[in-house]
Design a protein around this motif. Structure first.
Motif, PDB file in Angstrom:
ATOM      1  N   VAL A   1       8.335  13.907  19.616  1.00  0.00           N
ATOM      2  CA  VAL A   1       6.922  13.833  19.271  1.00  0.00           C
ATOM      3  C   VAL A   1       6.460  12.402  19.515  1.00  0.00           C
ATOM      4  O   VAL A   1       7.174  11.450  19.194  1.00  0.00           O
ATOM      5  N   TYR A   2       5.269  12.268  20.067  1.00  0.00           N
ATOM      6  CA  TYR A   2       4.739  10.959  20.398  1.00  0.00           C
ATOM      7  C   TYR A   2       3.476  10.664  19.584  1.00  0.00           C
ATOM      8  O   TYR A   2       2.746  11.568  19.180  1.00  0.00           O
ATOM      9  N   LEU A   3       3.224   9.394  19.396  1.00  0.00           N
ATOM     10  CA  LEU A   3       1.946   8.947  18.853  1.00  0.00           C
ATOM     11  C   LEU A   3       1.424   7.870  19.785  1.00  0.00           C
ATOM     12  O   LEU A   3       1.939   6.752  19.804  1.00  0.00           O
ATOM     13  N   GLN A   4       0.444   8.228  20.597  1.00  0.00           N
ATOM     14  CA  GLN A   4      -0.200   7.271  21.488  1.00  0.00           C
ATOM     15  C   GLN A   4      -1.311   6.581  20.714  1.00  0.00           C
ATOM     16  O   GLN A   4      -2.235   7.248  20.229  1.00  0.00           O
ATOM     17  N   MET A   5      -1.212   5.274  20.600  1.00  0.00           N
ATOM     18  CA  MET A   5      -2.177   4.505  19.816  1.00  0.00           C
ATOM     19  C   MET A   5      -2.941   3.586  20.747  1.00  0.00           C
ATOM     20  O   MET A   5      -2.338   2.783  21.480  1.00  0.00           O
TER      21      MET A   5
ATOM     22  N   LYS B   1       0.831  -1.204   0.000  1.00  0.00           N
ATOM     23  CA  LYS B   1       0.000   0.000   0.000  1.00  0.00           C
ATOM     24  C   LYS B   1       0.867   1.255   0.000  1.00  0.00           C
ATOM     25  O   LYS B   1       2.040   1.220   0.327  1.00  0.00           O
ATOM     26  N   GLU B   2       0.247   2.368  -0.367  1.00  0.00           N
ATOM     27  CA  GLU B   2       0.952   3.636  -0.344  1.00  0.00           C
ATOM     28  C   GLU B   2       1.086   4.143   1.085  1.00  0.00           C
ATOM     29  O   GLU B   2       0.319   3.771   1.974  1.00  0.00           O
ATOM     30  N   ARG B   3       2.064   5.007   1.268  1.00  0.00           N
ATOM     31  CA  ARG B   3       2.247   5.620   2.570  1.00  0.00           C
ATOM     32  C   ARG B   3       1.078   6.561   2.832  1.00  0.00           C
ATOM     33  O   ARG B   3       0.746   7.398   1.991  1.00  0.00           O
ATOM     34  N   GLU B   4       0.464   6.432   4.001  1.00  0.00           N
ATOM     35  CA  GLU B   4      -0.713   7.234   4.292  1.00  0.00           C
ATOM     36  C   GLU B   4      -0.528   8.068   5.554  1.00  0.00           C
ATOM     37  O   GLU B   4       0.156   7.683   6.491  1.00  0.00           O
ATOM     38  N   PHE B   5      -1.182   9.204   5.544  1.00  0.00           N
ATOM     39  CA  PHE B   5      -1.138  10.141   6.654  1.00  0.00           C
ATOM     40  C   PHE B   5      -1.868   9.572   7.870  1.00  0.00           C
ATOM     41  O   PHE B   5      -2.923   8.946   7.740  1.00  0.00           O
ATOM     42  N   VAL B   6      -1.299   9.803   9.048  1.00  0.00           N
ATOM     43  CA  VAL B   6      -1.919   9.376  10.296  1.00  0.00           C
ATOM     44  C   VAL B   6      -2.272  10.592  11.167  1.00  0.00           C
ATOM     45  O   VAL B   6      -3.418  10.769  11.559  1.00  0.00           O
ATOM     46  N   ALA B   7      -1.279  11.419  11.463  1.00  0.00           N
ATOM     47  CA  ALA B   7      -1.508  12.564  12.350  1.00  0.00           C
ATOM     48  C   ALA B   7      -0.380  13.561  12.173  1.00  0.00           C
ATOM     49  O   ALA B   7       0.715  13.206  11.725  1.00  0.00           O
ATOM     50  N   ALA B   8      -0.646  14.818  12.525  1.00  0.00           N
ATOM     51  CA  ALA B   8       0.381  15.845  12.421  1.00  0.00           C
ATOM     52  C   ALA B   8       0.104  16.957  13.411  1.00  0.00           C
ATOM     53  O   ALA B   8      -1.037  17.179  13.837  1.00  0.00           O
ATOM     54  N   THR B   9       1.170  17.659  13.771  1.00  0.00           N
ATOM     55  CA  THR B   9       1.063  18.835  14.621  1.00  0.00           C
ATOM     56  C   THR B   9       2.141  19.820  14.217  1.00  0.00           C
ATOM     57  O   THR B   9       3.159  19.431  13.653  1.00  0.00           O
TER      58      THR B   9
ATOM     59  N   THR C   1      -6.235  -4.762  13.646  1.00  0.00           N
ATOM     60  CA  THR C   1      -5.288  -5.455  12.763  1.00  0.00           C
ATOM     61  C   THR C   1      -4.936  -4.614  11.545  1.00  0.00           C
ATOM     62  O   THR C   1      -3.817  -4.694  11.033  1.00  0.00           O
ATOM     63  N   ASP C   2      -5.857  -3.766  11.104  1.00  0.00           N
ATOM     64  CA  ASP C   2      -5.543  -2.937   9.933  1.00  0.00           C
ATOM     65  C   ASP C   2      -4.683  -1.733  10.274  1.00  0.00           C
ATOM     66  O   ASP C   2      -4.372  -0.927   9.394  1.00  0.00           O
ATOM     67  N   ASP C   3      -4.271  -1.600  11.533  1.00  0.00           N
ATOM     68  CA  ASP C   3      -3.276  -0.592  11.898  1.00  0.00           C
ATOM     69  C   ASP C   3      -1.857  -1.114  11.701  1.00  0.00           C
ATOM     70  O   ASP C   3      -0.890  -0.357  11.854  1.00  0.00           O
ATOM     71  N   THR C   4      -1.731  -2.384  11.371  1.00  0.00           N
ATOM     72  CA  THR C   4      -0.418  -2.972  11.143  1.00  0.00           C
ATOM     73  C   THR C   4       0.277  -2.292   9.969  1.00  0.00           C
ATOM     74  O   THR C   4      -0.269  -2.196   8.876  1.00  0.00           O
ATOM     75  N   ALA C   5       1.479  -1.790  10.221  1.00  0.00           N
ATOM     76  CA  ALA C   5       2.226  -1.059   9.196  1.00  0.00           C
ATOM     77  C   ALA C   5       3.578  -0.648   9.766  1.00  0.00           C
ATOM     78  O   ALA C   5       3.828  -0.781  10.966  1.00  0.00           O
ATOM     79  N   VAL C   6       4.427  -0.158   8.884  1.00  0.00           N
ATOM     80  CA  VAL C   6       5.623   0.557   9.328  1.00  0.00           C
ATOM     81  C   VAL C   6       5.209   2.014   9.537  1.00  0.00           C
ATOM     82  O   VAL C   6       4.625   2.627   8.631  1.00  0.00           O
ATOM     83  N   TYR C   7       5.500   2.536  10.691  1.00  0.00           N
ATOM     84  CA  TYR C   7       5.130   3.908  11.028  1.00  0.00           C
ATOM     85  C   TYR C   7       6.356   4.805  10.898  1.00  0.00           C
ATOM     86  O   TYR C   7       7.425   4.492  11.437  1.00  0.00           O
TER      87      TYR C   7
ATOM     88  N   SER D   1      -9.422   7.668   9.985  1.00  0.00           N
ATOM     89  CA  SER D   1      -9.333   6.279  10.432  1.00  0.00           C
ATOM     90  C   SER D   1      -8.756   6.138  11.840  1.00  0.00           C
ATOM     91  O   SER D   1      -8.897   5.079  12.457  1.00  0.00           O
ATOM     92  N   VAL D   2      -8.109   7.178  12.353  1.00  0.00           N
ATOM     93  CA  VAL D   2      -7.494   7.068  13.682  1.00  0.00           C
ATOM     94  C   VAL D   2      -8.082   8.035  14.690  1.00  0.00           C
ATOM     95  O   VAL D   2      -7.721   7.998  15.870  1.00  0.00           O
ATOM     96  N   LYS D   3      -8.970   8.898  14.262  1.00  0.00           N
ATOM     97  CA  LYS D   3      -9.571   9.869  15.186  1.00  0.00           C
ATOM     98  C   LYS D   3     -10.249   9.150  16.348  1.00  0.00           C
ATOM     99  O   LYS D   3     -10.975   8.184  16.155  1.00  0.00           O
ATOM    100  N   GLY D   4      -9.990   9.654  17.545  1.00  0.00           N
ATOM    101  CA  GLY D   4     -10.571   9.054  18.735  1.00  0.00           C
ATOM    102  C   GLY D   4      -9.783   7.876  19.266  1.00  0.00           C
ATOM    103  O   GLY D   4     -10.054   7.406  20.379  1.00  0.00           O
ATOM    104  N   ARG D   5      -8.810   7.377  18.506  1.00  0.00           N
ATOM    105  CA  ARG D   5      -7.996   6.242  18.955  1.00  0.00           C
ATOM    106  C   ARG D   5      -6.530   6.628  19.136  1.00  0.00           C
ATOM    107  O   ARG D   5      -5.859   6.092  20.014  1.00  0.00           O
ATOM    108  N   PHE D   6      -6.030   7.513  18.298  1.00  0.00           N
ATOM    109  CA  PHE D   6      -4.626   7.918  18.329  1.00  0.00           C
ATOM    110  C   PHE D   6      -4.531   9.370  18.802  1.00  0.00           C
ATOM    111  O   PHE D   6      -5.405  10.196  18.496  1.00  0.00           O
ATOM    112  N   THR D   7      -3.439   9.672  19.490  1.00  0.00           N
ATOM    113  CA  THR D   7      -3.196  11.037  19.947  1.00  0.00           C
ATOM    114  C   THR D   7      -1.749  11.417  19.671  1.00  0.00           C
ATOM    115  O   THR D   7      -0.837  10.682  20.068  1.00  0.00           O
TER     116      THR D   7
END
Length: 124
Positions: A79-83, A43-51, A88-94, A63-69
């Protein structure tokens, strides 16, 4: 030039939590954007979160709203990403990313600096 180093990936069961860290060094300004992307096999690299480095603006993929911070510790240049509620569909290289623009957008090609990535595997 900005250098990024991620850590914190691993194997977790569905419903569990992980916290990723990204230590940044180099030219860091309050206007720098810091982001997290992910790429699953085939799959293509996809955006998760930014600040922004100042923390004034935060963005999430639907897809991550309410689950990731996303958060940051300026004193540690980290910078942190609290997941949480991982699926299972969150499996990926971050990947951690940075750019001198305030927020380049959700397209990975718009970001200039990248870490090497950390594997997150969510088992069922």
């Amino acid at each position: 030039q900005v250098r990024l180093a991620e850590s914190g990936g691993g194997l977790v069961q569905a419903g569990g939590s992980l916290r990723l860290s990204c230590v940044a060094s180099g030219r860091l300004y309050s206007s720098n954007a810091m982001g997290w992307f992910r790429q699953a096999p085939g799959k293509e690299r996809e955006f998760v979160a930014a600040t922004t480095w100042s923390g004034s603006d935060i963005y999430y993929a639907d897809s991550v709203k309410g689950r990731f911070t996303i958060s940051k510790d300026s004193a540690k240049n980290t910078v942190y990403l609290q997941m949480s509620s991982l699926r299972t569909d969150d499996t990926a290289v971050y990947y951690c990313a940075s750019d001198f623009a305030a927020y380049p957008g959700a397209q990975a090609t718009k970001w200039d600096y990248w870490g090497q990535g950390t594997q997150v595997t969510v088992s069922s």
